[in-house]
Design an enzyme around this catalytic site. Sequence first.
Site, PDB file in Angstrom:
ATOM      1  N   HIS A   1      74.247  21.846  27.640  1.00  7.72           N
ATOM      2  CA  HIS A   1      73.488  21.737  28.889  1.00  7.72           C
ATOM      3  C   HIS A   1      74.430  21.332  30.018  1.00  7.72           C
ATOM      4  CE1 HIS A   1      69.374  22.182  27.415  1.00  7.72           C
ATOM      5  NE2 HIS A   1      69.817  21.621  26.300  1.00  7.72           N
TER       6      HIS A   1
ATOM      7  N   THR B   1      84.801  18.381  18.031  1.00  2.00           N
ATOM      8  CA  THR B   1      84.860  18.523  19.480  1.00  2.00           C
ATOM      9  C   THR B   1      86.105  19.252  19.958  1.00  2.00           C
ATOM     10  OG1 THR B   1      85.965  16.387  19.730  1.00  2.00           O
ATOM     11  CG2 THR B   1      83.544  16.392  19.806  1.00  2.00           C
ATOM     12  N   LYS B   2      87.080  19.429  19.059  1.00  2.00           N
ATOM     13  CA  LYS B   2      88.330  20.099  19.435  1.00  2.00           C
ATOM     14  C   LYS B   2      88.780  21.003  18.298  1.00  2.00           C
ATOM     15  CE  LYS B   2      91.532  16.609  17.735  1.00  2.00           C
ATOM     16  NZ  LYS B   2      92.690  15.782  18.036  1.00  2.00           N
TER      17      LYS B   2
ATOM     18  N   LYS C   1      93.308  14.631   5.979  1.00  2.00           N
ATOM     19  CA  LYS C   1      94.435  14.899   5.082  1.00  2.00           C
ATOM     20  C   LYS C   1      94.815  16.365   5.143  1.00  2.00           C
ATOM     21  CE  LYS C   1      93.687  15.224   0.529  1.00  2.00           C
ATOM     22  NZ  LYS C   1      93.318  14.866  -0.818  1.00  2.00           N
TER      23      LYS C   1
END
Length: 111
Positions: free
Chosen positions: A37, A84-85, A103
């Site tokens: 949004h 998020t990345k 790991k």
Amino acid sequence: MNNFQSPGTYFQNFKGHIHIGKGSYIAPNVGIITSNHDLMDLDKHSISEDVVIGRKCWIGMNSVILPGVELGDATIVAAGSVVTKSFKEGNIVIGGCPAKEIKKLLTGLKK
């Protein structure tokens, strides 16, 4: 080998694309979204960004993959993670909120 998606998965791809590599597993209640949004107007969405999941990945239950994320081959996402990345290198386990590398997998992706 085909992809496997479980019940309760949510794929939101307004104007973006979701690419899922061959042999990837997606557990129940996983959300993959290409747009959020707009923070200034919740009735609108931000510009879409593609999501790319490599070959032979495993996305654990209740995880969320956010817009623009790219996961390399053989990436394992721990249950309940918020990615998020991007983690383009692959052959790793990631997890948490936000997800981080947990790991490296010592064996490479089997062809």
